[in-house]
Design a protein around this motif. Structure first.
Motif, PDB file in Angstrom:
ATOM      1  N   LEU A  39       0.715  -1.301  -0.008  1.00  0.00           N
ATOM      2  CA  LEU A  39       0.050   0.002  -0.022  1.00  0.00           C
ATOM      3  C   LEU A  39       0.860   1.232  -0.093  1.00  0.00           C
ATOM      4  CD1 LEU A  39      -2.837   1.232   0.158  1.00  0.00           C
ATOM      5  CD2 LEU A  39      -2.778   0.980   2.529  1.00  0.00           C
ATOM      6  N   ARG A  40       1.819   1.009   0.708  1.00  0.00           N
ATOM      7  CA  ARG A  40       2.746   2.364   0.870  1.00  0.00           C
ATOM      8  C   ARG A  40       3.467   2.637  -0.467  1.00  0.00           C
ATOM      9  NH1 ARG A  40       8.417   2.670   4.217  1.00  0.00           N
ATOM     10  NH2 ARG A  40       9.351   4.360   3.615  1.00  0.00           N
ATOM     11  N   LEU A  41       3.817   1.460  -0.905  1.00  0.00           N
ATOM     12  CA  LEU A  41       4.688   1.397  -2.366  1.00  0.00           C
ATOM     13  C   LEU A  41       3.545   2.066  -3.459  1.00  0.00           C
ATOM     14  CD1 LEU A  41       7.077   0.676  -3.882  1.00  0.00           C
ATOM     15  CD2 LEU A  41       5.794  -1.496  -4.708  1.00  0.00           C
ATOM     16  N   SER A  42       2.249   1.869  -3.502  1.00  0.00           N
ATOM     17  CA  SER A  42       1.401   2.305  -4.363  1.00  0.00           C
ATOM     18  C   SER A  42       1.154   3.806  -4.168  1.00  0.00           C
ATOM     19  CB  SER A  42       0.049   1.490  -4.228  1.00  0.00           C
ATOM     20  OG  SER A  42       0.173   0.289  -4.780  1.00  0.00           O
ATOM     21  N   ARG A  43       1.092   4.198  -2.878  1.00  0.00           N
ATOM     22  CA  ARG A  43       1.135   5.729  -2.543  1.00  0.00           C
ATOM     23  C   ARG A  43       2.253   6.415  -3.016  1.00  0.00           C
ATOM     24  NH1 ARG A  43       3.057   8.640   1.501  1.00  0.00           N
ATOM     25  NH2 ARG A  43       3.919   6.707   2.701  1.00  0.00           N
ATOM     26  N   GLU A  44       3.487   6.136  -2.710  1.00  0.00           N
ATOM     27  CA  GLU A  44       4.674   6.674  -2.979  1.00  0.00           C
ATOM     28  C   GLU A  44       4.890   6.777  -4.564  1.00  0.00           C
ATOM     29  OE1 GLU A  44       7.539   4.647  -0.660  1.00  0.00           O
ATOM     30  OE2 GLU A  44       7.219   6.135   0.908  1.00  0.00           O
ATOM     31  N   GLU A  45       4.464   5.703  -5.141  1.00  0.00           N
ATOM     32  CA  GLU A  45       4.486   5.559  -6.679  1.00  0.00           C
ATOM     33  C   GLU A  45       3.899   6.961  -7.209  1.00  0.00           C
ATOM     34  OE1 GLU A  45       2.847   3.002 -10.595  1.00  0.00           O
ATOM     35  OE2 GLU A  45       2.447   2.534  -8.275  1.00  0.00           O
ATOM     36  N   SER A 102      -6.585  -6.571  -4.785  1.00  0.00           N
ATOM     37  CA  SER A 102      -6.328  -6.538  -3.175  1.00  0.00           C
ATOM     38  C   SER A 102      -4.979  -7.188  -2.776  1.00  0.00           C
ATOM     39  CB  SER A 102      -7.476  -7.598  -2.658  1.00  0.00           C
ATOM     40  OG  SER A 102      -8.416  -7.180  -2.648  1.00  0.00           O
ATOM     41  N   VAL A 103      -4.163  -8.270  -3.683  1.00  0.00           N
ATOM     42  CA  VAL A 103      -2.926  -8.556  -3.491  1.00  0.00           C
ATOM     43  C   VAL A 103      -2.105  -7.729  -3.711  1.00  0.00           C
ATOM     44  CG1 VAL A 103      -1.186 -10.403  -4.382  1.00  0.00           C
ATOM     45  CG2 VAL A 103      -3.601 -11.050  -4.263  1.00  0.00           C
ATOM     46  N   GLU A 104      -2.233  -6.769  -4.823  1.00  0.00           N
ATOM     47  CA  GLU A 104      -1.073  -5.862  -5.063  1.00  0.00           C
ATOM     48  C   GLU A 104      -1.323  -4.629  -4.063  1.00  0.00           C
ATOM     49  OE1 GLU A 104      -1.111  -5.686  -9.991  1.00  0.00           O
ATOM     50  OE2 GLU A 104      -2.976  -5.576  -8.851  1.00  0.00           O
ATOM     51  N   LEU A 105      -2.120  -4.576  -3.297  1.00  0.00           N
ATOM     52  CA  LEU A 105      -2.465  -3.287  -2.468  1.00  0.00           C
ATOM     53  C   LEU A 105      -1.984  -4.099  -1.053  1.00  0.00           C
ATOM     54  CD1 LEU A 105      -5.376  -1.250  -3.616  1.00  0.00           C
ATOM     55  CD2 LEU A 105      -2.952  -0.768  -3.574  1.00  0.00           C
ATOM     56  N   VAL A 145      -4.804  -5.364 -14.817  1.00  0.00           N
ATOM     57  CA  VAL A 145      -3.804  -4.899 -13.909  1.00  0.00           C
ATOM     58  C   VAL A 145      -2.633  -5.472 -13.855  1.00  0.00           C
ATOM     59  CG1 VAL A 145      -3.945  -4.335 -11.521  1.00  0.00           C
ATOM     60  CG2 VAL A 145      -6.131  -4.260 -12.755  1.00  0.00           C
ATOM     61  N   ALA A 146      -1.556  -4.731 -13.712  1.00  0.00           N
ATOM     62  CA  ALA A 146      -0.124  -5.231 -13.574  1.00  0.00           C
ATOM     63  C   ALA A 146       0.026  -5.661 -12.323  1.00  0.00           C
ATOM     64  CB  ALA A 146       0.858  -4.244 -13.968  1.00  0.00           C
ATOM     65  N   ALA A 147       0.835  -6.847 -12.142  1.00  0.00           N
ATOM     66  CA  ALA A 147       1.148  -7.359 -10.739  1.00  0.00           C
ATOM     67  C   ALA A 147       2.353  -6.713 -10.245  1.00  0.00           C
ATOM     68  CB  ALA A 147       1.139  -8.971 -10.485  1.00  0.00           C
ATOM     69  N   LEU A 148       2.728  -6.799  -9.096  1.00  0.00           N
ATOM     70  CA  LEU A 148       4.045  -6.022  -8.544  1.00  0.00           C
ATOM     71  C   LEU A 148       5.314  -6.918  -8.612  1.00  0.00           C
ATOM     72  CD1 LEU A 148       5.414  -3.574  -7.118  1.00  0.00           C
ATOM     73  CD2 LEU A 148       4.436  -4.606  -4.815  1.00  0.00           C
ATOM     74  N   HIS A 149       5.142  -8.309  -8.398  1.00  0.00           N
ATOM     75  CA  HIS A 149       6.411  -9.152  -8.193  1.00  0.00           C
ATOM     76  C   HIS A 149       6.327 -10.275  -9.295  1.00  0.00           C
ATOM     77  CE1 HIS A 149       7.471  -7.531  -4.422  1.00  0.00           C
ATOM     78  NE2 HIS A 149       6.213  -7.272  -3.880  1.00  0.00           N
ATOM     79  N   GLY A 150       7.451 -10.391  -9.884  1.00  0.00           N
ATOM     80  CA  GLY A 150       7.674 -11.776 -10.786  1.00  0.00           C
ATOM     81  C   GLY A 150       6.945 -11.725 -11.947  1.00  0.00           C
ATOM     82  N   THR A 151       6.837 -12.877 -12.382  1.00  0.00           N
ATOM     83  CA  THR A 151       6.019 -12.947 -13.591  1.00  0.00           C
ATOM     84  C   THR A 151       4.796 -14.138 -13.584  1.00  0.00           C
ATOM     85  OG1 THR A 151       7.465 -14.913 -14.326  1.00  0.00           O
ATOM     86  CG2 THR A 151       8.001 -12.837 -15.238  1.00  0.00           C
ATOM     87  N   GLY A 152       3.990 -14.325 -14.407  1.00  0.00           N
ATOM     88  CA  GLY A 152       2.908 -15.016 -14.033  1.00  0.00           C
ATOM     89  C   GLY A 152       1.470 -14.273 -13.941  1.00  0.00           C
ATOM     90  N   SER A 153       0.821 -14.933 -13.059  1.00  0.00           N
ATOM     91  CA  SER A 153      -0.760 -14.133 -12.773  1.00  0.00           C
ATOM     92  C   SER A 153      -1.122 -14.145 -11.402  1.00  0.00           C
ATOM     93  CB  SER A 153      -1.485 -14.735 -13.694  1.00  0.00           C
ATOM     94  OG  SER A 153      -1.303 -15.089 -15.045  1.00  0.00           O
ATOM     95  N   VAL A 154      -2.017 -13.477 -11.224  1.00  0.00           N
ATOM     96  CA  VAL A 154      -2.607 -13.312  -9.657  1.00  0.00           C
ATOM     97  C   VAL A 154      -3.929 -13.298 -10.058  1.00  0.00           C
ATOM     98  CG1 VAL A 154      -0.527 -12.226  -8.589  1.00  0.00           C
ATOM     99  CG2 VAL A 154      -2.374 -10.751  -9.599  1.00  0.00           C
ATOM    100  N   ILE A 155      -4.769 -13.900  -8.704  1.00  0.00           N
ATOM    101  CA  ILE A 155      -6.218 -13.662  -8.840  1.00  0.00           C
ATOM    102  C   ILE A 155      -6.955 -12.776  -7.803  1.00  0.00           C
ATOM    103  CG2 ILE A 155      -8.195 -15.295  -8.397  1.00  0.00           C
ATOM    104  CD1 ILE A 155      -6.519 -17.676  -9.230  1.00  0.00           C
ATOM    105  N   ASP A 156      -7.629 -11.938  -8.218  1.00  0.00           N
ATOM    106  CA  ASP A 156      -8.229 -10.948  -7.432  1.00  0.00           C
ATOM    107  C   ASP A 156      -9.483 -11.631  -6.976  1.00  0.00           C
ATOM    108  OD1 ASP A 156      -9.263  -7.552  -7.642  1.00  0.00           O
ATOM    109  OD2 ASP A 156      -9.498  -8.743  -6.057  1.00  0.00           O
ATOM    110  N   PRO A 157      -9.767 -11.969  -5.390  1.00  0.00           N
ATOM    111  CA  PRO A 157     -10.848 -12.644  -5.148  1.00  0.00           C
ATOM    112  C   PRO A 157     -12.079 -11.780  -5.292  1.00  0.00           C
ATOM    113  CG  PRO A 157      -9.507 -11.805  -3.286  1.00  0.00           C
ATOM    114  CD  PRO A 157      -8.680 -11.461  -4.478  1.00  0.00           C
ATOM    115  N   ASN A 158     -11.715 -10.399  -5.479  1.00  0.00           N
ATOM    116  CA  ASN A 158     -12.689  -9.566  -5.708  1.00  0.00           C
ATOM    117  C   ASN A 158     -13.543  -9.309  -6.956  1.00  0.00           C
ATOM    118  OD1 ASN A 158     -13.099  -8.639  -2.528  1.00  0.00           O
ATOM    119  ND2 ASN A 158     -11.018  -8.427  -3.073  1.00  0.00           N
TER     120      ASN A 158
END
Length: 499
Positions: A39-45, A102-105, A145-158
């Motif tokens: 969350l801090r990273l997203s704000r500072e970005e 939610s994962v990225e935040l 939406v771009a994820a923050l870490h690595g490669t591959g995919s993430v799932i947003d439960p929302n």
């Protein structure tokens, strides 16, 4: 006498930065709080303070929910520190505001999503996730939406599954900001798209240009402590937005400002590619950043890019070419740049001249750097010199004096550098600590040398900083006569563990 440091702050935090609090203060036992670094990273970005984020949430809530939000900067602080977790309503507002999952935040742990399913890519024919992002007062729809870490995919439960990509596509914008879809070549490398966009036309508002400039500044600030491979997707995402606006903006003073911002972002992408050892991509980004500087008549930006390139040639042992690049950079800077830019470039020349054994040229360059720095403290700075404070200047002096084998002068500069340097685990601190290790090697203080090299290496491990690792390895080479001592063996163990 040996130099000493305070703790560098290089200890690792949770890799996910997910907050585990349920919204109340952590008073139910000894479980430690987990800071929400994402969350801090997203704000500072965005270049936002905690108060600014609270203001944006309140405004966003009124526009999109039609009701007030009682969030304050103090609440943001508690969310980021892990003292509390945002309520479900604020999580929803933050996801929409930042256009992230939610994962990225940091609201949901990566591990908590693993059992849900392995493949996070959309099914054939199923659209990727789309989210709203507020830019310059306008709400822009982006996706996937771009994820923050690595490669591959993430799932947003929302929401539906989202696919990770380096550059997000803007699909629509409110508030009068016209954004057209990308034409042919949308999947090409970002540097090629920016080069093509520089030849097209566009229309933007002053508020949007200012907001995008703040975003670029925020990304430069994050570079000091965030690994290059982690930050690069966010930089290319931001560059993608700038490219699309340039593709639809005509010649105007605003386009010139937008072009400079795009060039600054491309220069940062080049530096991150260099830090990731992707030299072809770094060169391509640097070339298009210079193209942007030429188009915007931004001599300071041009000088910055040449300064960045000098690190690449120096890393290959071509110190003569690095000095040539820095000489041209300083000529460009003299035509129109800040004193801080001139100070940084002159200090960089000093350490490269020292590497060539040109003592007089190195000391002359240091004098120029000090003079420009003294003037520059009231002259302002550009995004690429926000890192260049008195501690970094002293650090470059340490490098220069050490390379010239002037241990007394190097020790004095190192003492001053440690006095003014902050304790944070930043990349520039890793360079300072490794250079101080070199000072102690020349003084034959091997225990102290290994201590500083180990502290530098701890920061390198946290920030994945290739230039910092190269400096520690160089110090280790100079420790060869003492390689059978226990302290050097311990340093070797740390190096092996990291590599």
């Amino acid at each position: 006498m040996q130099l000493t440091t305070a703790p560098s702050g290089a200890s690792r935090t949770s890799p996910t930065g997910a907050s585990v609090d349920d919204g109340a203060p952590s008073g139910r036992g000894p479980a430690p709080r987990t800071p929400n670094s994402r969350l801090r990273l997203s704000r500072e970005e965005r270049g936002w303070s905690q108060e600014r984020l609270a203001t944006e949430i309140r405004r966003f809530s009124m526009v999109h929910d039609g009701r007030e939000a009682g969030v304050t900067g103090n609440m943001i602080c508690k969310w980021e520190k892990g003292d509390k977790k945002p309520s479900l309503r604020y999580q929803r507002l933050l996801r929409a505001l930042f256009g992230r999952s939610s994962v990225e935040l940091g609201f949901v742990d990566d591990e908590a999503l693993a059992p849900i399913g392995g493949a996070g890519r959309p099914e054939p024919g199923r659209p990727a996730d789309v989210a709203g992002v507020t830019v310059g007062g306008a709400t822009v729809t982006v996706g996937p939406v771009a994820a923050l870490h690595g490669t591959g995919s993430v799932i947003d439960p929302n929401g539906p599954p989202v696919e990770r990509r380096d550059v997000l596509r803007l699909l629509a914008a409110a508030g009068g900001v016209a954004v057209v879809p990308l034409g042919a070549g949308a999947d090409g490398p970002p540097w090629e798209r920016l080069s093509a966009a520089l030849r097209r036309r566009a229309s933007v508002t002053p508020e949007l240009v200012e907001e995008l400039g703040q975003r670029t500044a925020g990304l430069y600030g994050l570079e000091e402590r965030v690994p290059a491979r982690t930050l690069m997707p966010r930089v290319t995402e931001h560059l993608g937005r700038l490219i699309q606006l340039l593709e639809s903006t005509g010649r105007s003073p605003l386009r010139r400002s937008l072009t400079s911002t795009a060039g600054e972002t491309a220069a940062l992408a080049g530096w991150l590619a260099f830090d990731s050892n992707d030299l072809p991509a770094a060169t391509a980004y640097y070339r298009v950043a210079i193209e942007a500087a030429r188009d915007a008549e931004d001599h300071g930006l041009w000088a910055c890019v040449l300064g960045y390139e000098s690190y690449q040639t120096a890393s290959q042992g071509r110190h003569d070419q690095a000095c040539a690049l820095l000489g041209e950079a300083q000529r460009r800077a003299a035509a129109g740049s800040t004193a801080m830019t001139r100070a940084w470039l002159a200090a960089r020349e000093a350490e490269e001249q020292a590497a060539r054994g040109e003592g007089r040229a190195a000391l002359t360059a240091l004098d120029r750097a000090q003079d420009a720095f003294d003037r520059g403290e009231s002259d302002g700075s550009r995004v690429w010199t926000h890192f260049f404070d008195r501690g970094r200047l002293d650090g470059l002096k340490v490098t220069t004096y050490t390379r010239l084998r002037r241990p007394a002068a190097a020790y004095a500069a190192a003492t001053e550098a440690l006095r003014v340097a902050g304790p944070g685990a930043t990349k520039k601190r890793s360079l300072l600590l490794s250079d101080i290790a070199e000072v102690h090697i020349q003084r034959r203080e091997i225990d102290a040398a290994c201590h500083f090299a180990a502290e530098s290496l701890a920061i390198v491990a946290q920030t994945d900083f290739s230039l910092g690792l190269a400096r520690v390895r160089r110090a280790r080479e100079h420790l060869r006569p003492w390689q059978h001592t226990q302290v050097v063996r311990d340093l070797d163990d740390q190096l092996r563990a990291l590599v």
